[in-house]
Scaffold this motif. Structure first.
Motif, mmCIF file in Angstrom:
data_model
loop_
_atom_site.group_PDB
_atom_site.id
_atom_site.type_symbol
_atom_site.label_atom_id
_atom_site.label_comp_id
_atom_site.label_asym_id
_atom_site.label_seq_id
_atom_site.Cartn_x
_atom_site.Cartn_y
_atom_site.Cartn_z
ATOM 1 N N PRO A 1 48.308 31.732 58.337
ATOM 2 C CA PRO A 1 48.911 31.970 57.006
ATOM 3 C C PRO A 1 47.880 32.291 55.927
ATOM 4 O O PRO A 1 48.108 33.179 55.091
ATOM 5 C CB PRO A 1 49.633 30.647 56.712
ATOM 6 C CG PRO A 1 49.920 30.065 58.041
ATOM 7 C CD PRO A 1 48.759 30.444 58.893
ATOM 8 N N LEU A 2 46.742 31.581 55.932
ATOM 9 C CA LEU A 2 45.717 31.868 54.929
ATOM 10 C C LEU A 2 45.121 33.255 55.136
ATOM 11 O O LEU A 2 44.799 33.954 54.168
ATOM 12 C CB LEU A 2 44.615 30.807 54.982
ATOM 13 C CG LEU A 2 44.991 29.417 54.452
ATOM 14 C CD1 LEU A 2 43.831 28.448 54.623
ATOM 15 C CD2 LEU A 2 45.405 29.493 52.984
ATOM 16 N N LEU A 3 44.988 33.657 56.399
ATOM 17 C CA LEU A 3 44.488 35.003 56.686
ATOM 18 C C LEU A 3 45.439 36.057 56.115
ATOM 19 O O LEU A 3 45.006 37.033 55.482
ATOM 20 C CB LEU A 3 44.332 35.190 58.197
ATOM 21 C CG LEU A 3 43.839 36.562 58.670
ATOM 22 C CD1 LEU A 3 42.372 36.743 58.319
ATOM 23 C CD2 LEU A 3 44.060 36.725 60.171
ATOM 24 N N VAL A 4 46.738 35.845 56.310
ATOM 25 C CA VAL A 4 47.735 36.797 55.806
ATOM 26 C C VAL A 4 47.751 36.797 54.280
ATOM 27 O O VAL A 4 47.781 37.865 53.640
ATOM 28 C CB VAL A 4 49.125 36.454 56.371
ATOM 29 C CG1 VAL A 4 50.193 37.327 55.711
ATOM 30 C CG2 VAL A 4 49.151 36.643 57.884
ATOM 31 N N LEU A 5 47.701 35.607 53.680
ATOM 32 C CA LEU A 5 47.699 35.541 52.213
ATOM 33 C C LEU A 5 46.463 36.224 51.634
ATOM 34 O O LEU A 5 46.552 36.952 50.631
ATOM 35 C CB LEU A 5 47.757 34.078 51.759
ATOM 36 C CG LEU A 5 49.076 33.336 52.000
ATOM 37 C CD1 LEU A 5 48.954 31.878 51.606
ATOM 38 C CD2 LEU A 5 50.212 34.006 51.220
ATOM 39 N N GLY A 6 45.305 35.992 52.262
ATOM 40 C CA GLY A 6 44.090 36.672 51.816
ATOM 41 C C GLY A 6 44.199 38.177 51.974
ATOM 42 O O GLY A 6 43.749 38.941 51.110
ATOM 43 N N GLY A 7 44.805 38.624 53.094
ATOM 44 C CA GLY A 7 44.980 40.055 53.301
ATOM 45 C C GLY A 7 45.897 40.682 52.263
ATOM 46 O O GLY A 7 45.629 41.787 51.763
ATOM 47 N N ILE A 8 46.993 39.978 51.925
ATOM 48 C CA ILE A 8 47.905 40.498 50.899
ATOM 49 C C ILE A 8 47.195 40.584 49.549
ATOM 50 O O ILE A 8 47.336 41.577 48.811
ATOM 51 C CB ILE A 8 49.153 39.592 50.811
ATOM 52 C CG1 ILE A 8 49.958 39.683 52.111
ATOM 53 C CG2 ILE A 8 50.019 39.986 49.614
ATOM 54 C CD1 ILE A 8 51.126 38.725 52.188
ATOM 55 N N ALA A 9 46.421 39.539 49.222
ATOM 56 C CA ALA A 9 45.667 39.570 47.961
ATOM 57 C C ALA A 9 44.655 40.702 47.953
ATOM 58 O O ALA A 9 44.462 41.385 46.938
ATOM 59 C CB ALA A 9 44.975 38.225 47.736
ATOM 60 N N GLY A 10 43.979 40.928 49.091
ATOM 61 C CA GLY A 10 43.015 42.030 49.170
ATOM 62 C C GLY A 10 43.674 43.387 49.050
ATOM 63 O O GLY A 10 43.149 44.301 48.402
ATOM 64 N N LYS A 11 44.848 43.539 49.669
ATOM 65 C CA LYS A 11 45.566 44.822 49.588
ATOM 66 C C LYS A 11 46.030 45.108 48.164
ATOM 67 O O LYS A 11 46.018 46.254 47.711
ATOM 68 C CB LYS A 11 46.767 44.800 50.533
ATOM 69 C CG LYS A 11 47.602 46.072 50.531
ATOM 70 C CD LYS A 11 48.806 45.946 51.423
ATOM 71 C CE LYS A 11 49.882 45.085 50.779
ATOM 72 N NZ LYS A 11 50.597 45.788 49.684
ATOM 73 N N ASN A 12 46.442 44.056 47.477
ATOM 74 C CA ASN A 12 46.967 44.228 46.121
ATOM 75 C C ASN A 12 45.882 44.201 45.047
ATOM 76 O O ASN A 12 46.199 44.293 43.857
ATOM 77 C CB ASN A 12 47.999 43.136 45.815
ATOM 78 C CG ASN A 12 49.220 43.255 46.699
ATOM 79 O OD1 ASN A 12 49.587 44.347 47.124
ATOM 80 N ND2 ASN A 12 49.854 42.125 47.000
ATOM 81 N N SER A 13 44.629 44.055 45.457
ATOM 82 C CA SER A 13 43.552 44.001 44.463
ATOM 83 C C SER A 13 43.320 45.351 43.789
ATOM 84 O O SER A 13 42.736 45.424 42.708
ATOM 85 C CB SER A 13 42.256 43.520 45.117
ATOM 86 O OG SER A 13 41.825 44.449 46.100
ATOM 87 N N LYS A 14 43.787 46.431 44.441
ATOM 88 C CA LYS A 14 43.697 47.787 43.876
ATOM 89 C C LYS A 14 42.259 48.201 43.547
ATOM 90 O O LYS A 14 42.018 49.023 42.667
ATOM 91 C CB LYS A 14 44.551 47.907 42.603
ATOM 92 C CG LYS A 14 46.019 47.530 42.780
ATOM 93 C CD LYS A 14 46.726 48.452 43.747
ATOM 94 C CE LYS A 14 48.208 48.089 43.838
ATOM 95 N NZ LYS A 14 48.933 48.929 44.826
ATOM 96 N N ALA A 15 41.312 47.599 44.249
ATOM 97 C CA ALA A 15 39.918 47.963 44.004
ATOM 98 C C ALA A 15 39.623 49.325 44.622
ATOM 99 O O ALA A 15 40.126 49.654 45.701
ATOM 100 C CB ALA A 15 38.990 46.900 44.583
ATOM 101 N N GLU A 16 38.834 50.117 43.947
ATOM 102 C CA GLU A 16 38.459 51.432 44.438
ATOM 103 C C GLU A 16 37.007 51.423 44.891
ATOM 104 O O GLU A 16 36.178 50.692 44.348
ATOM 105 C CB GLU A 16 38.655 52.491 43.344
ATOM 106 C CG GLU A 16 40.103 52.683 42.925
ATOM 107 C CD GLU A 16 40.256 53.779 41.893
ATOM 108 O OE1 GLU A 16 39.214 54.345 41.489
ATOM 109 O OE2 GLU A 16 41.404 54.061 41.499
ATOM 110 N N PHE A 17 36.731 52.246 45.888
ATOM 111 C CA PHE A 17 35.357 52.331 46.380
ATOM 112 C C PHE A 17 34.489 53.050 45.353
ATOM 113 O O PHE A 17 34.790 54.180 44.956
ATOM 114 C CB PHE A 17 35.324 53.073 47.715
ATOM 115 C CG PHE A 17 33.968 53.090 48.345
ATOM 116 C CD1 PHE A 17 33.487 51.984 49.013
ATOM 117 C CD2 PHE A 17 33.160 54.224 48.257
ATOM 118 C CE1 PHE A 17 32.226 51.999 49.582
ATOM 119 C CE2 PHE A 17 31.899 54.240 48.829
ATOM 120 C CZ PHE A 17 31.434 53.111 49.491
ATOM 121 N N GLN A 18 33.434 52.386 44.921
ATOM 122 C CA GLN A 18 32.571 52.930 43.873
ATOM 123 C C GLN A 18 31.492 53.815 44.493
ATOM 124 O O GLN A 18 30.499 53.322 45.010
ATOM 125 C CB GLN A 18 31.923 51.779 43.080
ATOM 126 C CG GLN A 18 32.919 50.832 42.435
ATOM 127 C CD GLN A 18 33.760 51.520 41.373
ATOM 128 O OE1 GLN A 18 33.278 52.411 40.656
ATOM 129 N NE2 GLN A 18 35.019 51.124 41.252
#
Length: 596
Positions: A415-432
């Protein structure tokens, strides 16, 4: 207001219940006893001295126990079970401050089969381990007489039958215990014939001024002896010299080369626009082209970041004194719990980086992240646990413990892996990326053999390994032997040096790769950073065959199996460090050039 009243009522009820209970004169939980009180004594395990993983239950050997002592298993924590501890009531009764002179524990007649069992154990140099008031002590089962005999068939085998305990106390607390065997109380078990044995023990109590808080210090004194400390500090100095030389090399060479490159490229842009392009500046359109297998790279980066966080937490607990000598299973418990709790870091890092690289199937990326390290570890465990079951060793985990670990993985890690993945996907960070990537990749020119991946990995792994190899022996002797390692501060310094050397050497090799107009640096930087793990595994071969006396299928499979998992973890951890350092460096140098 209602919560305060409920808390007050609960406190009153608790106070009444405590007052109603009879006062305890002795309690093993606070280690205070009165004269004649029973002090908990548990037998842990027996096994070959040179094979630390091959241990068996104490009563797997035909020891006898007195009729008035009921043998029962002690309830153990998760870490103790993972450590292979299987504590049962010992056949001796050592009451507090109660001397005994040669008291017979039991008498029995050993059958031919039982004699053969003891003889095999003595031939393999078996030892036993017990705990008295949570203080560990050891002893050997017997001895082999080889004097004047060259033929093993002529050896004589003897079983020790008298165990003498010397126990020190300070007021109402046990401070120290030592057990020694009487060299004159022997039974000849060389031949397969019935033998009568009287198992005897004696106890001697003596007073000491050592405070209770310092009773565990004697177990860590061996690693703090002056000559050992000198070797540890020599290791630190050796590592620091390596870091200084490498840092000086990079600061002098790289900065000077980069400065010349910047001047050259600025001059070229102003006066020689039509000249033939060469060097790292001219691959600016390809250097930030996303790598192949970007989902795998993101997963490896996530796992490496999680293992890095896990290592930092373990060092923190070690430095504050949680892992004192023979704190049974504390390290294994911490590893399981912290790994489960940090799985969200792996999910966030992997998903965030994967989405930055314009990946779309983030669910598959999360599954890959969850299986990249746990998968090989689980397969290795299944094989080694099967081997342990065949040997009936204490290293075989009970079914209930396996269920607990699977529940932790299913209810916490996943569950923590999935929650972390969802947070990472929604972070909307762009490759600089400071440079735009061209539509078509630039062809990589032919390069000499020493610029290939394997030679570069060998070069990148050797320097970090040379900074830690002296300390590795003491770690191996502690994990796969009977030495005690307690100088965690020095180990932490060596770990920091390892990270610095790995980052610097990876950055240097990345620069040389870009200067040769090879823009596929992504995977190369990760592989070069993690290559130290391969050197550590090569050291395992050297340690097993040259520095240890381990033998047998079980010990060999446990050593190479679990060390493969540990070195693989180091590969991911250091690979993530090397990649992060190279990514920072590449972004930095391309930010200072003008690109069309």
């Amino acid at each position: 207001m209602g919560k305060k009243m409920a808390s007050a009522s609960y406190a009153v009820v608790l106070f009444i219940v405590c007052c109603a209970l009879p006062p305890a004169t002795s309690d093993s939980s606070d280690h205070r006893y009165s004269r004649g009180d029973s002090v908990p004594l548990y037998a842990n395990k027996v096994g070959p001295f040179h094979n630390p993983s091959e241990t068996y239950r104490y009563f797997d050997l035909p020891f006898c126990h007195p009729d008035d002592v009921k043998v029962k298993d002690k309830k153990e924590a998760l870490g103790e079970i993972l450590n292979g501890d299987r504590l049962v009531t010992a056949p001796y009764k050592l009451d507090f401050m109660h001397d005994k002179d040669s008291e017979t524990v039991c008498q029995r007649r050993l059958s031919q089969k039982q004699v053969a069992q003891f003889r095999e154990a003595v031939a393999k140099d078996y030892y036993f381990q017990m705990y008295y008031d949570d203080l560990p002590f050891w002893g050997f089962l017997g001895k082999v007489d080889k004097e004047g005999k060259s033929d093993p068939s002529e050896y004589k085998y003897y079983l020790f039958t008298h165990l003498h305990f010397e126990i020190s106390y300070n007021k109402d607390r046990v401070i120290e215990i030592n057990a020694r065997t009487d060299p004159n109380a022997l039974v000849d078990i060389t031949e397969d014939k019935e033998v009568g044995v009287d198992f005897v023990h004696s106890v001697k109590w003596k007073e000491t001024n050592t405070p209770f808080e310092k009773r565990m210090e004697k177990y860590s004194q061996s690693s703090s002896l002056p000559h050992h400390l000198e070797i540890h500090w020599f290791s630190i100095i050796n590592s620091c010299v390596t870091v200084l030389l490498l840092t000086g090399f990079l600061a002098t060479i790289l900065m000077r080369v980069l400065k010349n490159d910047f001047v050259k490229y600025a001059h070229d842009e102003e006066t020689l626009d039509d000249q033939e392009e060469s060097g790292w500046k001219y691959i600016h359109g390809d250097v930030f082209r996303y790598p192949k297998y970007k989902s795998l790279l993101a997963a490896a980066l996530g796992c490496g970041t999680q293992l890095f966080t896990l290592t930092i937490f373990i060092f923190f607990l070690a430095l504050v004194g949680v892992f004192y000598p023979y704190n049974r299973g504390a390290l294994f418990t911490a590893l399981v719990v912290i790994y489960a709790l940090t799985s969200g870091i792996a999910g966030y890092t992997a998903a965030s980086f994967y989405c930055q690289l314009e990946g779309t199937n983030w669910v598959r990326n999360l599954l890959l992240t969850g299986a990249l390290f746990c998968g090989p570890l689980f397969l290795t465990f299944c094989f080694l646990n099967t081997v342990a079951i065949v040997y009936s060793a204490t290293a075989a985990l009970p079914f209930g413990t396996i269920v607990v670990i699977l529940l932790i993985w299913a209810l916490v890690t996943s569950p923590l892996l999935v929650l972390g993945g969802i947070a990472g996907k929604n972070s909307k960070a762009e490759f600089q990326a400071p440079c735009r990537t061209t539509k078509y990749p630039r062809e990589i020119p032919p390069l000499p053999w020493y610029r290939g991946a394997l030679p570069q990995m060998a070069m990148a792994g050797f320097l970090p390994f040379s900074a830690i190899y002296i300390e590795l022996y003491y770690i191996f002797a502690s994990v796969w032997g009977h030495r005690i390692y307690t100088i965690y501060s020095i180990l932490f310094i060596v770990f920091i040096i390892l990270l610095i050397v790995t980052a610097f050497i990876t950055v240097a090799l990345t620069y040389f790769q870009l200067a040769a107009e090879d823009h596929e640096w992504w995977w190369r930087s990760f592989l070069c950073g993690g290559s130290t793990g391969l050197f550590i595994y090569a050291y395992c071969l050297y340690y097993y065959y040259a520095r240890s006396d381990m033998s047998g299928l079980m010990q060999t499979s446990f050593f190479f199996g679990y060390m493969a998992c540990i070195c693989y973890g180091f590969f991911l951890l250091l690979g993530a460090v090397g990649f992060r350092a190279s990514l920072f460096f590449v972004r930095h140098i391309y930010r200072f050039i003008k690109c069309e």
